[in-house]
Motif scaffolding. Structure first.
Motif, mmCIF file in Angstrom:
data_model
loop_
_atom_site.group_PDB
_atom_site.id
_atom_site.type_symbol
_atom_site.label_atom_id
_atom_site.label_comp_id
_atom_site.label_asym_id
_atom_site.label_seq_id
_atom_site.Cartn_x
_atom_site.Cartn_y
_atom_site.Cartn_z
ATOM 1 N N ILE A 70 8.963 -0.569 -2.058
ATOM 2 C CA ILE A 70 7.609 -0.878 -2.515
ATOM 3 C C ILE A 70 6.641 0.166 -1.979
ATOM 4 C CG2 ILE A 70 5.744 -2.578 -2.568
ATOM 5 C CD1 ILE A 70 8.284 -3.517 -3.948
ATOM 6 N N GLN A 71 5.860 0.726 -2.871
ATOM 7 C CA GLN A 71 4.845 1.694 -2.454
ATOM 8 C C GLN A 71 3.462 1.169 -2.843
ATOM 9 O OE1 GLN A 71 7.330 5.503 -3.892
ATOM 10 N NE2 GLN A 71 5.501 6.011 -2.697
ATOM 11 N N SER A 72 2.516 1.417 -1.972
ATOM 12 C CA SER A 72 1.138 1.038 -2.290
ATOM 13 C C SER A 72 0.174 2.073 -1.735
ATOM 14 C CB SER A 72 0.809 -0.342 -1.707
ATOM 15 O OG SER A 72 0.765 -0.283 -0.305
ATOM 16 N N PRO A 73 -0.956 2.263 -2.415
ATOM 17 C CA PRO A 73 -1.231 1.707 -3.741
ATOM 18 C C PRO A 73 -0.453 2.457 -4.818
ATOM 19 C CG PRO A 73 -2.975 3.210 -3.110
ATOM 20 C CD PRO A 73 -2.033 3.148 -1.935
ATOM 21 N N ARG A 74 -0.463 1.986 -6.025
ATOM 22 C CA ARG A 74 0.210 2.688 -7.115
ATOM 23 C C ARG A 74 -0.631 3.850 -7.618
ATOM 24 N NH1 ARG A 74 4.092 0.537 -10.136
ATOM 25 N NH2 ARG A 74 4.239 2.715 -10.818
ATOM 26 N N ALA A 89 -6.561 9.931 2.895
ATOM 27 C CA ALA A 89 -5.818 8.915 2.140
ATOM 28 C C ALA A 89 -4.624 8.476 2.960
ATOM 29 C CB ALA A 89 -5.359 9.477 0.798
ATOM 30 N N THR A 90 -4.267 7.212 2.810
ATOM 31 C CA THR A 90 -3.078 6.681 3.463
ATOM 32 C C THR A 90 -2.205 6.006 2.428
ATOM 33 O OG1 THR A 90 -4.212 6.333 5.573
ATOM 34 C CG2 THR A 90 -2.202 5.071 5.183
ATOM 35 N N LEU A 91 -0.979 6.481 2.330
ATOM 36 C CA LEU A 91 -0.007 5.902 1.414
ATOM 37 C C LEU A 91 1.003 5.105 2.226
ATOM 38 C CD1 LEU A 91 0.697 8.970 -0.915
ATOM 39 C CD2 LEU A 91 -1.244 7.417 -0.900
ATOM 40 N N LYS A 92 1.400 3.945 1.662
ATOM 41 C CA LYS A 92 2.317 3.084 2.400
ATOM 42 C C LYS A 92 3.631 2.916 1.648
ATOM 43 C CE LYS A 92 -1.342 0.558 4.716
ATOM 44 N NZ LYS A 92 -1.888 -0.753 5.118
ATOM 45 N N CYS A 93 4.678 2.744 2.425
ATOM 46 C CA CYS A 93 6.021 2.593 1.866
ATOM 47 C C CYS A 93 6.732 1.476 2.614
ATOM 48 C CB CYS A 93 6.791 3.903 2.011
ATOM 49 S SG CYS A 93 8.549 3.783 1.614
ATOM 50 N N TYR A 94 7.261 0.523 1.866
ATOM 51 C CA TYR A 94 8.023 -0.578 2.447
ATOM 52 C C TYR A 94 9.460 -0.441 1.962
ATOM 53 C CZ TYR A 94 3.417 -2.303 3.548
ATOM 54 O OH TYR A 94 2.141 -2.412 4.041
ATOM 55 N N PRO A 95 10.372 -0.075 2.861
ATOM 56 C CA PRO A 95 11.748 0.186 2.432
ATOM 57 C C PRO A 95 12.492 -1.090 2.050
ATOM 58 C CG PRO A 95 11.585 0.289 4.820
ATOM 59 C CD PRO A 95 10.181 0.119 4.301
ATOM 60 N N ILE A 96 13.637 -0.911 1.469
ATOM 61 C CA ILE A 96 14.519 -2.030 1.162
ATOM 62 C C ILE A 96 14.894 -2.701 2.482
ATOM 63 C CG2 ILE A 96 16.842 -2.613 0.332
ATOM 64 C CD1 ILE A 96 16.464 -0.379 -1.766
ATOM 65 N N PRO A 97 14.891 -4.042 2.544
ATOM 66 C CA PRO A 97 15.236 -4.721 3.797
ATOM 67 C C PRO A 97 16.535 -4.215 4.397
ATOM 68 C CG PRO A 97 14.402 -6.298 2.218
ATOM 69 C CD PRO A 97 14.510 -4.996 1.483
ATOM 70 N N ARG A 98 16.509 -3.988 5.699
ATOM 71 C CA ARG A 98 17.626 -3.502 6.516
ATOM 72 C C ARG A 98 17.854 -2.000 6.391
ATOM 73 N NH1 ARG A 98 19.507 -8.041 4.361
ATOM 74 N NH2 ARG A 98 21.000 -6.988 3.000
ATOM 75 N N HIS A 99 17.143 -1.320 5.527
ATOM 76 C CA HIS A 99 17.252 0.145 5.497
ATOM 77 C C HIS A 99 16.519 0.731 6.689
ATOM 78 C CE1 HIS A 99 18.410 1.075 1.051
ATOM 79 N NE2 HIS A 99 19.259 0.270 1.648
ATOM 80 N N ASP A 100 17.136 1.747 7.314
ATOM 81 C CA ASP A 100 16.577 2.287 8.545
ATOM 82 C C ASP A 100 15.994 3.690 8.371
ATOM 83 O OD1 ASP A 100 20.004 2.743 9.757
ATOM 84 O OD2 ASP A 100 18.895 3.771 8.166
#
Lengths: 115, 114
Positions: free
Chosen positions: B5-9, B19-30
């Motif tokens: 998941i990336q935000s914002p689009r 600017a700050t871009l955020k990234c939420y990896p797949i659960p348990r990915h390191d």
């Protein structure tokens, strides 16, 4: 720098097999061949990867030559939705850390599937 | 299955802003990777993290910085924005120590600098 060479573009008739070649003559023994595709500015999509054996999944087949210097991605029955840029990438095993696991994109092949 | 998941689009900023871009990896990915893709260009590797530590650095400008947090999400901070920073920014995640180490990409953040 990318370690692969691909034709810039290819056409394929809908319903026919699309065979996308890739040269990676400098690949080393612990490096894998990965294929991704990117459909019009979407995030690159993982397709398949292999080390030395041929691989098949629900999306495609990967044929790697015995000397591992080239490979072919096969989409068995191309559809219009397979139109995309296909990237062949040589990637080390990320278990070894550092830059090993990085995906370095080259120019890719723009595949156009036509009705 | 959960994806990256990336935000914002989409993000529009003026020159010299941050600017700050955020990234939420797949659960348990390191492991997290950041890429920049300019118009008509191929994705260019910027930086990667493994277990909250920087593991490799690519063509990331000095004006950019990034980090991976304890929950494994990552942020790309971009300062003194320039018109040439307008691009798609992709994040990818993988499980470095697992049997299947494929990297999966998010849908990207489209940054426009005006």
């Amino acid at each position: 720098d990318a370690k692969t060479t691909q034709p810039p573009s290819m056409d394929c008739a809908e319903g026919r097999a699309a065979n996308l070649p890739c040269n990676h003559s400098t690949i080393s023994g612990n490096e894998y061949v990965y294929w991704y595709r990117q459909i019009h500015s979407q995030g690159p999509q993982y397709i398949i990867h292999g080390l030395k054996n041929n691989e098949t999944n629900e999306m495609a087949s990967l044929i790697i030559t015995e000397d591992r210097k080239s490979s072919t991605l096969i989409l068995p029955h191309a559809t219009l939705r397979d139109t995309a840029v296909y990237y062949c990438i040589v990637r080390g095993n990320p278990i070894y850390g550092g830059s090993q696991g990085n995906l370095i994109f080259g120019k890719g092949t723009k595949l156009s599937v036509k009705p | 299955a959960a994806g990256v998941i990336q935000s914002p689009r989409h993000l529009i900023k003026e020159k010299r802003e941050t600017a700050t871009l955020k990234c939420y990896p797949i659960p348990r990915h390191d492991t997290v990777y950041w890429y920049q893709q300019g118009p008509g260009q191929d994705p260019q590797f910027l930086i990667s993290f493994y277990e909250k530590m920087q593991s490799d650095k690519g063509s990331i400008p000095d004006r950019f910085s990034a980090q991976q947090f304890s929950d494994y999400h990552s942020e790309l901070n971009m300062s003194s924005l320039e018109l040439g920073d307008s691009a798609l920014y992709f994040c990818a995640s993988s499980l470095e120590t697992g049997e299947n180490t494929e990297a999966f990409f998010g849908q990207g953040t489209r940054l426009t600098v005006v």
